[in-house]
Design an enzyme around this catalytic site. Structure first.
Site, PDB file in Angstrom:
ATOM      1  N   ASN A   1     -33.015  -0.358 -21.165  1.00 13.58           N
ATOM      2  CA  ASN A   1     -32.387  -1.031 -20.019  1.00 13.58           C
ATOM      3  C   ASN A   1     -32.758  -2.517 -20.059  1.00 13.58           C
ATOM      4  O   ASN A   1     -33.914  -2.872 -19.837  1.00 13.58           O
ATOM      5  CB  ASN A   1     -32.905  -0.359 -18.741  1.00 13.58           C
ATOM      6  CG  ASN A   1     -32.405  -1.024 -17.466  1.00 13.58           C
ATOM      7  OD1 ASN A   1     -31.882  -2.140 -17.488  1.00 13.58           O
ATOM      8  ND2 ASN A   1     -32.593  -0.364 -16.344  1.00 13.58           N
ATOM      9  N   HIS A  29     -23.791  -0.233 -16.621  1.00 11.69           N
ATOM     10  CA  HIS A  29     -25.138  -0.737 -16.880  1.00 11.69           C
ATOM     11  C   HIS A  29     -25.932   0.346 -17.610  1.00 11.69           C
ATOM     12  O   HIS A  29     -25.930   1.509 -17.214  1.00 11.69           O
ATOM     13  CB  HIS A  29     -25.802  -1.116 -15.552  1.00 11.69           C
ATOM     14  CG  HIS A  29     -27.261  -1.345 -15.664  1.00 11.69           C
ATOM     15  ND1 HIS A  29     -27.811  -2.150 -16.651  1.00 11.69           N
ATOM     16  CD2 HIS A  29     -28.314  -0.867 -14.938  1.00 11.69           C
ATOM     17  CE1 HIS A  29     -29.124  -2.147 -16.514  1.00 11.69           C
ATOM     18  NE2 HIS A  29     -29.456  -1.378 -15.495  1.00 11.69           N
ATOM     19  N   CYS A  57     -29.876  -5.829 -11.820  1.00 11.12           N
ATOM     20  CA  CYS A  57     -29.050  -5.279 -12.915  1.00 11.12           C
ATOM     21  C   CYS A  57     -27.550  -5.391 -12.631  1.00 11.12           C
ATOM     22  O   CYS A  57     -26.738  -5.118 -13.512  1.00 11.12           O
ATOM     23  CB  CYS A  57     -29.437  -3.839 -13.186  1.00 11.12           C
ATOM     24  SG  CYS A  57     -31.182  -3.655 -13.558  1.00 11.12           S
TER      25      CYS A  57
HETATM   26  N1  COA Z   1     -43.638  10.840 -20.667  1.00  9.73           N
HETATM   27  C1  COA Z   1     -44.026  12.092 -20.384  1.00  9.73           C
HETATM   28  N2  COA Z   1     -44.063  12.574 -19.139  1.00  9.73           N
HETATM   29  C2  COA Z   1     -43.674  11.752 -18.151  1.00  9.73           C
HETATM   30  C3  COA Z   1     -43.265  10.421 -18.387  1.00  9.73           C
HETATM   31  C4  COA Z   1     -43.258   9.974 -19.707  1.00  9.73           C
HETATM   32  N3  COA Z   1     -42.874   8.724 -20.048  1.00  9.73           N
HETATM   33  N4  COA Z   1     -42.944   9.844 -17.215  1.00  9.73           N
HETATM   34  C5  COA Z   1     -43.137  10.776 -16.260  1.00  9.73           C
HETATM   35  N5  COA Z   1     -43.581  11.917 -16.827  1.00  9.73           N
HETATM   36  C6  COA Z   1     -43.916  13.185 -16.164  1.00  9.73           C
HETATM   37  C7  COA Z   1     -44.276  13.002 -14.700  1.00  9.73           C
HETATM   38  O1  COA Z   1     -45.628  12.693 -14.562  1.00  9.73           O
HETATM   39  C8  COA Z   1     -43.933  14.363 -14.157  1.00  9.73           C
HETATM   40  O2  COA Z   1     -44.986  15.255 -14.461  1.00  9.73           O
HETATM   41  P1  COA Z   1     -45.448  16.377 -13.406  1.00  9.73           P
HETATM   42  O3  COA Z   1     -44.237  17.252 -13.231  1.00  9.73           O
HETATM   43  O4  COA Z   1     -46.566  17.031 -14.112  1.00  9.73           O
HETATM   44  O5  COA Z   1     -45.808  15.644 -12.176  1.00  9.73           O
HETATM   45  C9  COA Z   1     -42.723  14.797 -14.953  1.00  9.73           C
HETATM   46  O6  COA Z   1     -42.753  14.002 -16.151  1.00  9.73           O
HETATM   47  C10 COA Z   1     -41.424  14.573 -14.238  1.00  9.73           C
HETATM   48  O7  COA Z   1     -41.420  13.266 -13.710  1.00  9.73           O
HETATM   49  P2  COA Z   1     -40.203  12.702 -12.890  1.00  9.73           P
HETATM   50  O8  COA Z   1     -40.541  11.353 -12.366  1.00  9.73           O
HETATM   51  O9  COA Z   1     -39.741  13.768 -11.912  1.00  9.73           O
HETATM   52  O10 COA Z   1     -39.106  12.599 -14.042  1.00  9.73           O
HETATM   53  P3  COA Z   1     -37.598  12.295 -13.909  1.00  9.73           P
HETATM   54  O11 COA Z   1     -36.826  13.399 -14.474  1.00  9.73           O
HETATM   55  O12 COA Z   1     -37.240  11.808 -12.541  1.00  9.73           O
HETATM   56  O13 COA Z   1     -37.430  11.053 -14.895  1.00  9.73           O
HETATM   57  C11 COA Z   1     -37.092   8.697 -14.840  1.00  9.73           C
HETATM   58  C12 COA Z   1     -38.074   9.821 -14.606  1.00  9.73           C
HETATM   59  C13 COA Z   1     -37.783   7.388 -14.538  1.00  9.73           C
HETATM   60  C14 COA Z   1     -36.667   8.726 -16.303  1.00  9.73           C
HETATM   61  C15 COA Z   1     -35.847   8.907 -13.930  1.00  9.73           C
HETATM   62  O14 COA Z   1     -36.264   9.130 -12.597  1.00  9.73           O
HETATM   63  C16 COA Z   1     -34.921   7.739 -13.957  1.00  9.73           C
HETATM   64  O15 COA Z   1     -34.375   7.376 -14.981  1.00  9.73           O
HETATM   65  N6  COA Z   1     -34.641   7.098 -12.781  1.00  9.73           N
HETATM   66  C17 COA Z   1     -33.792   5.953 -12.707  1.00  9.73           C
HETATM   67  C18 COA Z   1     -34.585   4.721 -13.059  1.00  9.73           C
HETATM   68  C19 COA Z   1     -33.728   3.556 -13.424  1.00  9.73           C
HETATM   69  O16 COA Z   1     -32.736   3.694 -14.093  1.00  9.73           O
HETATM   70  N7  COA Z   1     -34.168   2.365 -13.000  1.00  9.73           N
HETATM   71  C20 COA Z   1     -33.539   1.153 -13.290  1.00  9.73           C
HETATM   72  C21 COA Z   1     -32.278   1.027 -12.523  1.00  9.73           C
HETATM   73  S1  COA Z   1     -31.494  -0.456 -12.848  1.00  9.73           S
END
Ligand code: COA
Length: 329
Positions: free
Chosen positions: A286, A256, A111
């Site tokens: 993204n 980004h 990215c």
């Molecule tokens: N819909 C509903 N629930 C979801 C879900 C979805 N699409 N994805 C995950 N969950 C649930 C998980 O299972 C978890 O449930 P639990 O508490 O019962 O275990 C809960 O939501 C929290 O999950 P978590 O992974 O802690 O969420 P988060 O707040 O970290 O958000 C992302 C997840 C992926 C959105 C976040 O970590 C993120 O954006 N990270 C950066 C990723 C990125 O930008 N990557 C590319 C970089 S170039």
């Protein structure tokens, strides 16, 4: 001497997929996705290819610059998800726009790739090797997304963006860029050829399940989030210090488009107004190395980015990699 951006262009696939569309085959919902990411839709390839998007984005950028392909000396395409290894996407773009004099290659810095390509073209201009370069970010991430993984597939979309740079005595350029390969496991995807092809007898067979796992993007979302929220502001601070610029002198921070919370967190840590951090991820998600040039093109076409304004472009992602680049538009 450096190059000035004299034209921008972009191209998105027609198929628009909403969060509600995803909830038809995934346990997720619009509210969760919007709250955690800011994303509402993504555009995905149907019959198009990333290469075709790249060619249209390039043509749009050339039209905006009032130029023909024949005047382009160099094409660099950033991609991690094209359909082609050979020929390179940049050679396909060369053919598509009739840039017969251009030198061409692709690069992959995930990215952060559009910045890597932009910086490379600036280097060639400053060495006096070329006068006019075309920088493109083009992605077909929907082809390598694990659509069964609700914590990652909700994020990604496809698209392409391009910018034409031309040597200009008034142009300015500054950049920082870093990588931390030790943390690379946070975001991975392999090509399949390494697993089943090779000299007879040298490559172990892998199950279809293992192959699918390794050839789709796998992400530790929280680790990537923590990395981005720390390194993006740190990188921007480093760039401003290196270029002896004040935060207030920056008109726009084009980050980004990974997650609204990452962008809001970066703005907060920098102490800069969120209004200077435009976002279009609600519509496109993204799109990896295409996200910055798509946003740039939209803002230029909407008249929001004006000549003479100071932009900081900041990318981050797989590798892990991150960087920031100064642009006087
Ligand atoms: N819909 C509903 N629930 C979801 C879900 C979805 N699409 N994805 C995950 N969950 C649930 C998980 O299972 C978890 O449930 P639990 O508490 O019962 O275990 C809960 O939501 C929290 O999950 P978590 O992974 O802690 O969420 P988060 O707040 O970290 O958000 C992302 C997840 C992926 C959105 C976040 O970590 C993120 O954006 N990270 C950066 C990723 C990125 O930008 N990557 C590319 C970089 S170039």
């Amino acid at each position: 001497m450096f190059g000035k951006i004299i034209g921008t262009g972009s191209c998105l696939p027609k198929r628009r997929v909403s969060n509600n569309d995803l909830s038809e085959f995934l346990e997720t919902n619009d509210e969760w996705i919007r709250e955690r990411t800011g994303i509402g839709f993504r555009h995905v390839l149907e019959n198009e290819t990333p290469e075709e998007l790249a060619i249209v984005a390039a043509k749009n950028a050339l039209d905006a610059a009032g130029m023909s392909g024949e005047e382009v000396d160099m094409i660099v395409v950033s991609t991690l998800s094209s359909n082609h290894m050979l020929p390179s996407v940049s050679c396909l773009v060369q053919r598509g726009i009739g840039a017969e004099h251009a030198l061409c290659f692709d690069l992959n810095a995930a990215c952060t790739g559009f910045l890597a390509a932009y910086n490379t073209v600036q280097a060639y201009i400053s060495m006096g090797v070329i006068k006019t370069g075309l920088v493109i970010g083009a992605e077909g991430l929907s082809r390598i997304t694990e659509w069964a993984d609700r914590s990652s597939c909700i994020l990604f979309g496809d698209g392409a963006g391009a910018a034409v740079l031309r040597e200009d005595p008034s142009a300015q350029f500054g950049m920082i860029m870093h990588a931390d390969g030790a943390k690379g496991d946070a975001l991975t995807c392999e090509f399949s050829y390494g697993m089943e092809n090779g000299y007879p007898g040298t490559v172990a067979a892998v199950s279809e399940e293992e192959k699918r796992h390794r050839t789709r993007m796998q992400m530790n979302g929280q680790e990537v989030f923590r990395f981005a929220i720390r390194q993006v502001p740190a990188g921007i601070h480093e760039l401003l210090e290196k270029e002896q610029m004040e935060m207030d002198s920056v008109d726009w921070f084009l980050l980004h488009q990974a997650n609204a919370r990452i962008i809001e967190g970066a703005a907060k840590r920098l102490g800069a107004p969120i209004e200077k951090f435009p976002m279009n991820l609600e519509e496109y998600g993204n799109t990896s190395s295409a996200s910055i040039p798509i946003l740039l093109d939209e803002m230029v076409r909407e008249g929001k980015i004006q000549r003479g304004q100071c932009l900081v472009l900041a990318g981050f992602g797989g590798g892990l990699t991150w960087g920031a680049t100064k642009v006087i538009f």
